[in-house]
Design a protein around this motif. Sequence first.
Motif, PDB file in Angstrom:
ATOM      1  N   SER A 223       0.957  -0.695   0.311  1.00 51.18           N
ATOM      2  CA  SER A 223      -0.210   0.224  -0.513  1.00 51.18           C
ATOM      3  C   SER A 223       0.884   1.659  -0.114  1.00 51.18           C
ATOM      4  O   SER A 223       0.216   2.277  -0.312  1.00 51.18           O
ATOM      5  CB  SER A 223      -0.966  -0.338   0.849  1.00 51.18           C
ATOM      6  OG  SER A 223      -0.317   0.212   2.327  1.00 51.18           O
ATOM      7  N   THR A 224       2.405   1.312   0.438  1.00 52.91           N
ATOM      8  CA  THR A 224       3.191   2.133   0.414  1.00 52.91           C
ATOM      9  C   THR A 224       4.251   2.753  -0.687  1.00 52.91           C
ATOM     10  O   THR A 224       3.875   3.802  -0.980  1.00 52.91           O
ATOM     11  CB  THR A 224       3.816   2.073   1.463  1.00 52.91           C
ATOM     12  OG1 THR A 224       5.054   1.065   1.105  1.00 52.91           O
ATOM     13  CG2 THR A 224       2.869   2.376   2.854  1.00 52.91           C
ATOM     14  N   LYS A 225       3.233   1.343  -1.951  1.00 56.28           N
ATOM     15  CA  LYS A 225       4.563   2.306  -3.068  1.00 56.28           C
ATOM     16  C   LYS A 225       3.108   2.099  -4.279  1.00 56.28           C
ATOM     17  O   LYS A 225       3.706   2.236  -5.356  1.00 56.28           O
ATOM     18  CB  LYS A 225       4.850   0.187  -2.880  1.00 56.28           C
ATOM     19  CG  LYS A 225       5.467  -0.176  -1.925  1.00 56.28           C
ATOM     20  CD  LYS A 225       6.381   0.593  -2.548  1.00 56.28           C
ATOM     21  CE  LYS A 225       7.863   0.125  -1.457  1.00 56.28           C
ATOM     22  NZ  LYS A 225       8.852   1.197  -0.996  1.00 56.28           N
ATOM     23  N   VAL A 226       1.894   2.446  -3.461  1.00 55.40           N
ATOM     24  CA  VAL A 226       1.622   2.798  -5.024  1.00 55.40           C
ATOM     25  C   VAL A 226       0.174   4.117  -4.319  1.00 55.40           C
ATOM     26  O   VAL A 226       0.251   4.858  -3.258  1.00 55.40           O
ATOM     27  CB  VAL A 226      -0.124   1.656  -5.051  1.00 55.40           C
ATOM     28  CG1 VAL A 226       0.559   0.134  -6.132  1.00 55.40           C
ATOM     29  CG2 VAL A 226      -0.869   1.708  -3.529  1.00 55.40           C
ATOM     30  N   SER A 227      -0.248   4.785  -5.358  1.00 57.83           N
ATOM     31  CA  SER A 227      -1.256   6.070  -4.656  1.00 57.83           C
ATOM     32  C   SER A 227      -2.498   5.631  -3.754  1.00 57.83           C
ATOM     33  O   SER A 227      -2.807   4.222  -4.306  1.00 57.83           O
ATOM     34  CB  SER A 227      -1.623   6.193  -5.475  1.00 57.83           C
ATOM     35  OG  SER A 227      -2.537   5.726  -6.714  1.00 57.83           O
ATOM     36  N   ALA A 228      -3.099   6.444  -3.595  1.00 62.36           N
ATOM     37  CA  ALA A 228      -4.437   6.514  -2.271  1.00 62.36           C
ATOM     38  C   ALA A 228      -5.864   5.456  -3.201  1.00 62.36           C
ATOM     39  O   ALA A 228      -6.107   4.788  -2.925  1.00 62.36           O
ATOM     40  CB  ALA A 228      -4.278   7.563  -1.615  1.00 62.36           C
ATOM     41  N   GLN A 229      -5.870   6.217  -4.811  1.00 62.06           N
ATOM     42  CA  GLN A 229      -6.470   6.162  -5.800  1.00 62.06           C
ATOM     43  C   GLN A 229      -6.634   4.444  -5.855  1.00 62.06           C
ATOM     44  O   GLN A 229      -7.368   3.859  -6.164  1.00 62.06           O
ATOM     45  CB  GLN A 229      -6.624   6.938  -6.866  1.00 62.06           C
ATOM     46  CG  GLN A 229      -8.237   6.662  -7.902  1.00 62.06           C
ATOM     47  CD  GLN A 229      -7.671   7.021  -8.609  1.00 62.06           C
ATOM     48  OE1 GLN A 229      -7.235   8.471  -9.576  1.00 62.06           O
ATOM     49  NE2 GLN A 229      -9.009   6.806  -9.944  1.00 62.06           N
ATOM     50  N   GLN A 230      -5.125   3.950  -6.271  1.00 65.58           N
ATOM     51  CA  GLN A 230      -4.504   2.929  -6.793  1.00 65.58           C
ATOM     52  C   GLN A 230      -5.241   1.316  -5.668  1.00 65.58           C
ATOM     53  O   GLN A 230      -5.788   0.024  -6.117  1.00 65.58           O
ATOM     54  CB  GLN A 230      -3.463   2.494  -7.248  1.00 65.58           C
ATOM     55  CG  GLN A 230      -3.064   2.433  -8.370  1.00 65.58           C
ATOM     56  CD  GLN A 230      -1.211   2.292  -8.793  1.00 65.58           C
ATOM     57  OE1 GLN A 230      -0.747   3.081  -7.625  1.00 65.58           O
ATOM     58  NE2 GLN A 230      -1.236   2.567 -10.091  1.00 65.58           N
ATOM     59  N   LEU A 231      -5.259   1.875  -4.351  1.00 66.33           N
ATOM     60  CA  LEU A 231      -5.316   1.068  -3.434  1.00 66.33           C
ATOM     61  C   LEU A 231      -6.939   1.302  -3.310  1.00 66.33           C
ATOM     62  O   LEU A 231      -7.490   0.002  -2.793  1.00 66.33           O
ATOM     63  CB  LEU A 231      -4.693   2.412  -1.647  1.00 66.33           C
ATOM     64  CG  LEU A 231      -5.335   0.882  -0.888  1.00 66.33           C
ATOM     65  CD1 LEU A 231      -4.040   0.020  -0.709  1.00 66.33           C
ATOM     66  CD2 LEU A 231      -4.004   2.277   1.204  1.00 66.33           C
ATOM     67  N   ALA A 232      -7.600   2.697  -3.449  1.00 64.00           N
ATOM     68  CA  ALA A 232      -8.539   2.333  -3.296  1.00 64.00           C
ATOM     69  C   ALA A 232      -9.519   0.969  -4.357  1.00 64.00           C
ATOM     70  O   ALA A 232     -10.476   0.259  -4.119  1.00 64.00           O
ATOM     71  CB  ALA A 232      -9.755   3.373  -3.191  1.00 64.00           C
ATOM     72  N   VAL A 233      -8.596   0.424  -5.067  1.00 67.87           N
ATOM     73  CA  VAL A 233      -9.050  -0.104  -6.360  1.00 67.87           C
ATOM     74  C   VAL A 233      -9.058  -0.914  -5.680  1.00 67.87           C
ATOM     75  O   VAL A 233     -10.340  -2.399  -6.615  1.00 67.87           O
ATOM     76  CB  VAL A 233      -8.788   0.599  -8.064  1.00 67.87           C
ATOM     77  CG1 VAL A 233      -8.342  -0.727  -8.963  1.00 67.87           C
ATOM     78  CG2 VAL A 233      -9.353   1.980  -8.270  1.00 67.87           C
ATOM     79  N   MET A 234      -7.578  -1.527  -5.884  1.00 67.48           N
ATOM     80  CA  MET A 234      -7.481  -2.719  -4.449  1.00 67.48           C
ATOM     81  C   MET A 234      -8.438  -3.220  -4.101  1.00 67.48           C
ATOM     82  O   MET A 234      -8.687  -5.094  -4.038  1.00 67.48           O
ATOM     83  CB  MET A 234      -6.234  -3.101  -4.417  1.00 67.48           C
ATOM     84  CG  MET A 234      -5.378  -2.760  -6.318  1.00 67.48           C
ATOM     85  SD  MET A 234      -5.295  -4.215  -7.158  1.00 67.48           S
ATOM     86  CE  MET A 234      -5.314  -5.543  -5.848  1.00 67.48           C
ATOM     87  N   ASN A 235      -8.648  -2.592  -3.367  1.00 61.30           N
ATOM     88  CA  ASN A 235      -9.441  -2.830  -2.237  1.00 61.30           C
ATOM     89  C   ASN A 235     -10.731  -3.865  -2.786  1.00 61.30           C
ATOM     90  O   ASN A 235     -11.560  -4.968  -2.109  1.00 61.30           O
ATOM     91  CB  ASN A 235     -10.017  -2.437  -1.519  1.00 61.30           C
ATOM     92  CG  ASN A 235      -9.342  -1.620  -0.140  1.00 61.30           C
ATOM     93  OD1 ASN A 235      -9.367  -2.361   1.604  1.00 61.30           O
ATOM     94  ND2 ASN A 235      -8.151  -0.909   0.013  1.00 61.30           N
ATOM     95  N   ASN A 236     -11.184  -3.484  -3.770  1.00 60.09           N
ATOM     96  CA  ASN A 236     -12.721  -4.484  -4.227  1.00 60.09           C
ATOM     97  C   ASN A 236     -12.136  -4.674  -5.428  1.00 60.09           C
ATOM     98  O   ASN A 236     -12.858  -5.969  -5.708  1.00 60.09           O
ATOM     99  CB  ASN A 236     -13.391  -2.665  -5.559  1.00 60.09           C
ATOM    100  CG  ASN A 236     -14.946  -2.239  -4.862  1.00 60.09           C
ATOM    101  OD1 ASN A 236     -14.710  -2.624  -3.293  1.00 60.09           O
ATOM    102  ND2 ASN A 236     -15.803  -1.428  -5.911  1.00 60.09           N
ATOM    103  N   MET A 237     -10.785  -5.320  -6.088  1.00 62.41           N
ATOM    104  CA  MET A 237     -10.834  -6.655  -6.582  1.00 62.41           C
ATOM    105  C   MET A 237     -10.739  -8.176  -5.574  1.00 62.41           C
ATOM    106  O   MET A 237     -10.705  -9.394  -6.262  1.00 62.41           O
ATOM    107  CB  MET A 237      -9.424  -6.858  -6.689  1.00 62.41           C
ATOM    108  CG  MET A 237      -8.836  -5.927  -7.770  1.00 62.41           C
ATOM    109  SD  MET A 237     -10.039  -5.526  -9.538  1.00 62.41           S
ATOM    110  CE  MET A 237     -11.333  -4.334  -9.329  1.00 62.41           C
ATOM    111  N   LEU A 238     -11.156  -7.332  -4.428  1.00 63.53           N
ATOM    112  CA  LEU A 238     -11.418  -9.807  -3.736  1.00 63.53           C
ATOM    113  C   LEU A 238     -12.478 -10.038  -3.945  1.00 63.53           C
ATOM    114  O   LEU A 238     -12.943 -10.825  -3.637  1.00 63.53           O
ATOM    115  CB  LEU A 238     -11.206  -8.444  -2.453  1.00 63.53           C
ATOM    116  CG  LEU A 238     -11.353 -10.224  -0.928  1.00 63.53           C
ATOM    117  CD1 LEU A 238     -10.113 -10.708  -1.261  1.00 63.53           C
ATOM    118  CD2 LEU A 238     -11.547  -9.240   0.250  1.00 63.53           C
TER     119      LEU A 238
END
Length: 285
Positions: A223-238
């Motif tokens: 999470s520290t290696k991506v932007s906040a927006q990318q982190l938000a998107v990845m939360n939904n991939m689950l």
Amino acid sequence: MTLLWIITALWAVSFSLIGVYISGQVDDTIAVTTRMFLALLIFLPFWRPAPWRKSLRMMATGAVEIGLTYLFLYQSYHYLSVPELLLFTIFTPLYVSLFSDLLARRWPRQFWAPALLAVAGAAVIRWTDLSGDYWIGFAFIQAANACFAFGQVWYRQQSMGNPLPHRARFAWFFLGAFIIAGSAMLLTADWSKLPATPVQQGVLLWLGVVTSGLGYLGWSYGSTKVSAQQLAVMNNMLIPAGILVNVLFWGGHIEQWPRLLLGCACLAAALWLCRKRTPAPSRST
């Protein structure tokens, strides 16, 4: 980003493991505390002293992001099916964006329309079977989503200028999670529901060491290696990954596909509307 994808696949399996082998069979607080204790044991050899304020912040982050998240999550299993539970984690990116803005001292606006649309989507999915229990489960999973999102954003913020390596931080991180989960266990545990079978013990060992310990270390570092927006998107991939695993390997069943798809459309629209109207979080978060 690759690391986040790996952890997503790992967690997709874990949702069904909890639903099939743990929920309703092992007391929730005992299960959560066991996971936190096993994860803490992994990182204790890497423990390093830190200024007391930083130590308390790292412990508080773990208490919220993992301790409280799991306590709420396990409660939601009593009211929702695994596919429903996974579906309702779609709101996590909303919370990630919200807390990113608040911690960056940007006041988010126009969240009411997405929130109402999201609740409408939740109602559509089980419109003919709405009950007090359903909404209790929905509330529990939203509390879990909010705690998980806040912890992620707060961890990212604390990582700026923190000289401690991630593995050393996680000794403090899981100590905080263990304290909050252990306190809940001492106050409310049903001691007749211990992990008595080898399968339950094996699942908890996997969930504690791999899913919680290594999984959260990998996710928080990623999470520290991506932007906040990318982190938000990845939360939904689950969501699609978890539902697919549950249906294919554990015989999960989806009733009323048209209603499910319509509800998903409402939830997706809520997510899109929120992102459209909310300024993109800066990398400083």
